[in-house]
Design a protein around this motif. Structure first.
Motif, PDB file in Angstrom:
ATOM      1  N   ILE A 166       0.857  -1.172   0.000  1.00  0.00           N
ATOM      2  CA  ILE A 166       0.000   0.000   0.000  1.00  0.00           C
ATOM      3  C   ILE A 166       0.903   1.235   0.000  1.00  0.00           C
ATOM      4  CG2 ILE A 166      -0.184   0.046   2.534  1.00  0.00           C
ATOM      5  CD1 ILE A 166      -3.070   1.075   2.149  1.00  0.00           C
ATOM      6  N   SER A 167       0.513   2.274  -0.709  1.00  0.00           N
ATOM      7  CA  SER A 167       1.379   3.449  -0.833  1.00  0.00           C
ATOM      8  C   SER A 167       1.432   4.230   0.473  1.00  0.00           C
ATOM      9  CB  SER A 167       0.884   4.355  -1.958  1.00  0.00           C
ATOM     10  OG  SER A 167      -0.283   5.057  -1.572  1.00  0.00           O
ATOM     11  N   LYS A 168       2.529   4.967   0.649  1.00  0.00           N
ATOM     12  CA  LYS A 168       2.696   5.782   1.853  1.00  0.00           C
ATOM     13  C   LYS A 168       1.582   6.807   1.981  1.00  0.00           C
ATOM     14  CE  LYS A 168       7.789   5.642   1.589  1.00  0.00           C
ATOM     15  NZ  LYS A 168       9.009   6.490   1.501  1.00  0.00           N
ATOM     16  N   GLU A 169       1.253   7.458   0.860  1.00  0.00           N
ATOM     17  CA  GLU A 169       0.250   8.517   0.892  1.00  0.00           C
ATOM     18  C   GLU A 169      -1.105   8.000   1.341  1.00  0.00           C
ATOM     19  OE1 GLU A 169       3.614   9.555  -1.578  1.00  0.00           O
ATOM     20  OE2 GLU A 169       2.226   7.839  -1.673  1.00  0.00           O
ATOM     21  N   VAL A 170      -1.500   6.837   0.823  1.00  0.00           N
ATOM     22  CA  VAL A 170      -2.793   6.263   1.203  1.00  0.00           C
ATOM     23  C   VAL A 170      -2.795   5.886   2.673  1.00  0.00           C
ATOM     24  CG1 VAL A 170      -4.366   4.317   0.828  1.00  0.00           C
ATOM     25  CG2 VAL A 170      -3.302   5.457  -1.130  1.00  0.00           C
ATOM     26  N   LEU A 171      -1.738   5.236   3.121  1.00  0.00           N
ATOM     27  CA  LEU A 171      -1.674   4.776   4.507  1.00  0.00           C
ATOM     28  C   LEU A 171      -1.747   5.946   5.491  1.00  0.00           C
ATOM     29  CD1 LEU A 171      -1.323   2.087   6.073  1.00  0.00           C
ATOM     30  CD2 LEU A 171       1.107   2.600   6.193  1.00  0.00           C
ATOM     31  N   GLN A 172      -0.961   6.980   5.256  1.00  0.00           N
ATOM     32  CA  GLN A 172      -0.955   8.127   6.169  1.00  0.00           C
ATOM     33  C   GLN A 172      -2.289   8.865   6.146  1.00  0.00           C
ATOM     34  OE1 GLN A 172       1.409   7.254   8.039  1.00  0.00           O
ATOM     35  NE2 GLN A 172       2.773   9.034   8.039  1.00  0.00           N
ATOM     36  N   PHE A 173      -2.881   9.005   4.958  1.00  0.00           N
ATOM     37  CA  PHE A 173      -4.176   9.680   4.863  1.00  0.00           C
ATOM     38  C   PHE A 173      -5.244   8.925   5.654  1.00  0.00           C
ATOM     39  CE2 PHE A 173      -8.343  10.316   2.972  1.00  0.00           C
ATOM     40  CZ  PHE A 173      -8.434  11.700   2.909  1.00  0.00           C
ATOM     41  N   LEU A 174      -5.265   7.595   5.525  1.00  0.00           N
ATOM     42  CA  LEU A 174      -6.281   6.814   6.220  1.00  0.00           C
ATOM     43  C   LEU A 174      -6.107   6.878   7.737  1.00  0.00           C
ATOM     44  CD1 LEU A 174      -6.473   3.694   3.889  1.00  0.00           C
ATOM     45  CD2 LEU A 174      -8.063   5.598   4.016  1.00  0.00           C
ATOM     46  N   ARG A 175      -4.877   6.982   8.196  1.00  0.00           N
ATOM     47  CA  ARG A 175      -4.635   7.101   9.631  1.00  0.00           C
ATOM     48  C   ARG A 175      -5.297   8.352  10.199  1.00  0.00           C
ATOM     49  NH1 ARG A 175       1.654   4.962   9.329  1.00  0.00           N
ATOM     50  NH2 ARG A 175       1.210   2.819  10.026  1.00  0.00           N
ATOM     51  N   ILE A 176      -5.129   9.463   9.502  1.00  0.00           N
ATOM     52  CA  ILE A 176      -5.689  10.704  10.042  1.00  0.00           C
ATOM     53  C   ILE A 176      -7.166  10.858   9.680  1.00  0.00           C
ATOM     54  CG2 ILE A 176      -3.460  11.853  10.173  1.00  0.00           C
ATOM     55  CD1 ILE A 176      -5.672  13.045   7.465  1.00  0.00           C
ATOM     56  N   ALA A 177      -7.609  10.229   8.579  1.00  0.00           N
ATOM     57  CA  ALA A 177      -9.014  10.342   8.172  1.00  0.00           C
ATOM     58  C   ALA A 177      -9.931   9.569   9.104  1.00  0.00           C
ATOM     59  CB  ALA A 177      -9.196   9.844   6.736  1.00  0.00           C
ATOM     60  N   PHE A 178      -9.489   8.354   9.517  1.00  0.00           N
ATOM     61  CA  PHE A 178     -10.322   7.531  10.393  1.00  0.00           C
ATOM     62  C   PHE A 178      -9.924   7.638  11.861  1.00  0.00           C
ATOM     63  CE2 PHE A 178     -10.866   5.164   6.291  1.00  0.00           C
ATOM     64  CZ  PHE A 178     -12.199   5.513   6.118  1.00  0.00           C
ATOM     65  N   CYS A 179      -8.916   8.469  12.135  1.00  0.00           N
ATOM     66  CA  CYS A 179      -8.516   8.758  13.521  1.00  0.00           C
ATOM     67  C   CYS A 179      -8.229   7.474  14.294  1.00  0.00           C
ATOM     68  CB  CYS A 179      -9.601   9.563  14.248  1.00  0.00           C
ATOM     69  SG  CYS A 179     -10.216  10.991  13.347  1.00  0.00           S
ATOM     70  N   CYS A 180      -7.500   6.565  13.661  1.00  0.00           N
ATOM     71  CA  CYS A 180      -7.248   5.283  14.327  1.00  0.00           C
ATOM     72  C   CYS A 180      -5.891   4.732  13.908  1.00  0.00           C
ATOM     73  CB  CYS A 180      -8.348   4.277  13.994  1.00  0.00           C
ATOM     74  SG  CYS A 180      -8.321   3.673  12.297  1.00  0.00           S
ATOM     75  N   SER A 181      -5.497   3.680  14.576  1.00  0.00           N
ATOM     76  CA  SER A 181      -4.245   2.999  14.252  1.00  0.00           C
ATOM     77  C   SER A 181      -4.439   2.159  12.997  1.00  0.00           C
ATOM     78  CB  SER A 181      -3.824   2.104  15.424  1.00  0.00           C
ATOM     79  OG  SER A 181      -2.659   1.382  15.114  1.00  0.00           O
ATOM     80  N   VAL A 182      -3.559   2.331  12.018  1.00  0.00           N
ATOM     81  CA  VAL A 182      -3.592   1.521  10.795  1.00  0.00           C
ATOM     82  C   VAL A 182      -2.296   0.731  10.724  1.00  0.00           C
ATOM     83  CG1 VAL A 182      -3.827   1.486   8.298  1.00  0.00           C
ATOM     84  CG2 VAL A 182      -5.029   3.236   9.633  1.00  0.00           C
TER      85      VAL A 182
END
Length: 592
Positions: free
Chosen positions: A313-329
């Motif tokens: 999974i790309s860095k950009e997607v992973l970091q965005f999802l962490r802050i978008a869903f406010c949770c640990s990914v």
């Protein structure tokens, strides 16, 4: 002392899990079939694993009865659905007219008669439960070294291989993941990844071991997001393919939106990404109330941990999802051969680009690959083929000692075929692939999966196939556009809206559009560190997605390279012909 096999053939559902656990109680070995498999693969697996009893949903019975003459070892079928209800005559359907998984194809009494005619005993789940109540069998609990499952890996070429996994393999994988994932008794997990894959199987055991709740999707990917919103899971175990789709939709509605919404979203995302990079967590006291609490509702609003694996999974997607869903990914790495668990990122990880550290029940080393210039002595970061050893590593491939020796060495190390780098932080990054490599005419080695993963991060791209061979000095690529984001990209490039019908025509005839996308893909490649010879030099669009049904994907959604090459042979030949033909500029220079 003999361990019998029990086949399982359906989409994810409670009876699947109950059937496997019931079989384990009697020391049976489970053999799972993907519900998308074709007849030839079903025949191979059932015969190869010597399956006498198959538990399946009603919609699969016809397939098995039609194969009966080629399945001499099969003795009985257990239907997960009732065979004796009046609804048999009219399969239930959703509001969209889609039959529910397990819908009866024909009345139950007809299936019973046909099975009897074929020499098979057919009973349903209720009858099996009644037999157990009336004549309970004493448990034959397995030992740690007993075989738990033959897990068939969906080979991209040839017949699938049956990986032999013991109960110790699975429990050690569960224990290693659980130490970092931290599943709880009040968690809710949605089971949608195929249970035939060990990744979902380990997830299921992890949840059941903690007493967590498990909900099952309806088995239709088009309805999955509705299922997630309804169930409101707290734990979401998934793959990048789905997360990329979620990312594309969220970014289109937020940071890529027009007007004030886009301005506010870009500021909010930038602020939270800065906090994340500084180790301040995934939440924000202001922006969450204004924006991200609404975004969380996409996943039901209660998700606290996400685990992604099975593909990069790309860095950009992973970091965005962490802050978008406010949770640990978390991002994990593993293979069927190590019960899906090799490494996993630590809780509260704030950086991307790696797959974490080895689970507690395994050890890891890198082995030199001189022909690809990857050495464990490389500075500043060691590089080489990833090898894993531990209680999670399988015992070999069923009835295939040659393939076993190729994968498992005499010291118990699993040779994964993946190339890794040990970072200064002690984490592992996957940087290449050893097994799916080929050599270009000039002698350069190419790992197409690495290139496809980079090109696949483009917002307008849904699927990628990169092709090359030893007779050619350049790479070409087939791109499947993302149906949701590609029209907007075309509009931005051409400066005007186009209809779906026009897009199909433009993709076929507009060389400028193809060149524009190729330039953007190669820009992504350069940013990711690809060499010039690793960049595609020509491109074609395919409006037909790569699917299991058209035989371009395996059941685990991996690209079948040989089949893809033959499927696109005419287009590939056209692209190479274009590359070898003299250009107009070349003619001009020649005249001068």
């Amino acid at each position: 002392s003999e361990q019998y096999t029990l086949g399982l053939y359906s989409v994810n559902r409670p009876e699947w899990a109950i059937g496997e656990l019931g079989g384990h109680r009697q020391r049976m070995v489970s053999v799972a079939l993907y519900d998308t498999l074709g007849p030839a693969t079903i025949e191979f697996i059932l015969n190869h694993a010597e399956v006498p009893v198959l538990m399946l949903s009603a919609d699969k019975i016809l397939t098995i009865l039609q194969l009966r003459d080629k399945l001499p070892l099969l003795k009985g079928l257990i239907c997960m659905d009732s065979l004796d209800t009046f609804s048999d005559l009219a399969p239930p359907s959703t509001l969209d007219g889609i039959p529910f998984p397990g819908s009866m194809p024909v009345p139950g009494h007809v299936l019973r008669a046909w099975a009897a005619e074929k020499g098979l005993k057919l009973i349903d789940f209720a009858e099996l439960e009644a037999i157990g109540r009336d004549s309970p069998a004493a448990p034959r609990n397995p030992s740690a070294d007993d075989i738990a499952t033959y897990c068939y890996t969906s080979g991209t070429t040839g017949n699938p291989k049956g990986a032999i996994l013991t109960h110790l393999n699975i429990i050690s994988a569960v224990a290693g993941v659980q130490l970092l994932l931290g599943a709880r008794v009040d968690d809710i997990h949605i089971s949608y990844l195929p249970l035939a894959h060990v990744y979902e199987r380990v997830a299921m055991v992890t949840m059941l071991h903690k007493g967590s709740a498990v909900g099952f999707s309806r088995g239709d990917t088009a309805l999955l997001m509705d299922d997630i919103a309804l169930l409101q899971p707290t734990v979401f175990i998934t793959v990048p393919r789905l997360l990329n789709r979620i990312y594309d939709k969220l970014t289109a509605a937020t940071i890529n939106a027009d007007g004030l919404v886009g301005v506010m979203a870009r500021r909010a995302v930038a602020s939270k990404l800065d906090r994340l990079a500084c180790g301040l967590g995934t939440t924000h006291p202001v922006w969450d109330r204004l924006l991200f609490n609404k975004i969380r509702q996409v996943m039901g609003g209660r998700v606290r941990v996400i685990l992604t694996g099975s593909a990069p999974i790309s860095k950009e997607v992973l970091q965005f999802l962490r802050i978008a869903f406010c949770c640990s990914v978390h991002e994990g790495y593993g293979q069927t051969e190590c019960a899906a668990a090799g490494t996993i990122t630590l809780p509260a990880e704030n950086l991307a680009g790696h797959v974490g550290v080895p689970i507690a029940s395994a050890e890891l080393k890198l082995v030199d690959i001189p022909e690809m210039n990857y050495l464990s002595t490389d500075k500043p970061s060691p590089r080489g083929e990833i090898c894993i050893r531990g209680h999670n590593v399988f015992k070999g491939y069923l009835k295939d000692p040659e393939k076993t020796r190729e994968t498992l060495d005499s010291d118990g190390w699993l040779h994964t075929g993946d190339v890794g780098r040990i970072n200064a932080s002690g984490t592992l990054s996957i940087i290449d692939r050893k097994k799916n490599i080929f050599k270009l005419a000039q002698g350069e080695y190419i790992a197409p999966e690495k290139i496809e993963n980079i090109y696949g991060t483009h917002a307008a791209v849904a699927q990628v196939f990169v092709h090359g061979d030893s007779l050619q000095s350049q790479l070409v690529t087939i791109i499947v556009p993302d149906p949701e984001t590609f029209p907007q990209w075309v509009k931005d490039v051409l400066g005007q809206s186009v209809s779906a019908k026009d897009i199909a025509l433009i993709c076929q005839e507009d060389k400028g559009l193809r060149r524009k996308l190729l330039d953007e893909l190669n820009r992504l490649g350069r940013k990711a560190g690809l060499h010039g010879f690793e960049q595609a030099k020509n491109l074609r669009f395919s409006l037909e997605p790569f699917t299991i049904e058209n035989n371009l994907l395996t059941p685990t959604l991996k690209l079948k390279r040989m089949e893809s090459r033959e499927h696109f042979r005419t287009i590939i030949d056209e692209m190479y012909k274009e590359l070898t033909e003299p250009t107009e500029a070349a003619h001009v220079n020649a005249k001068l």
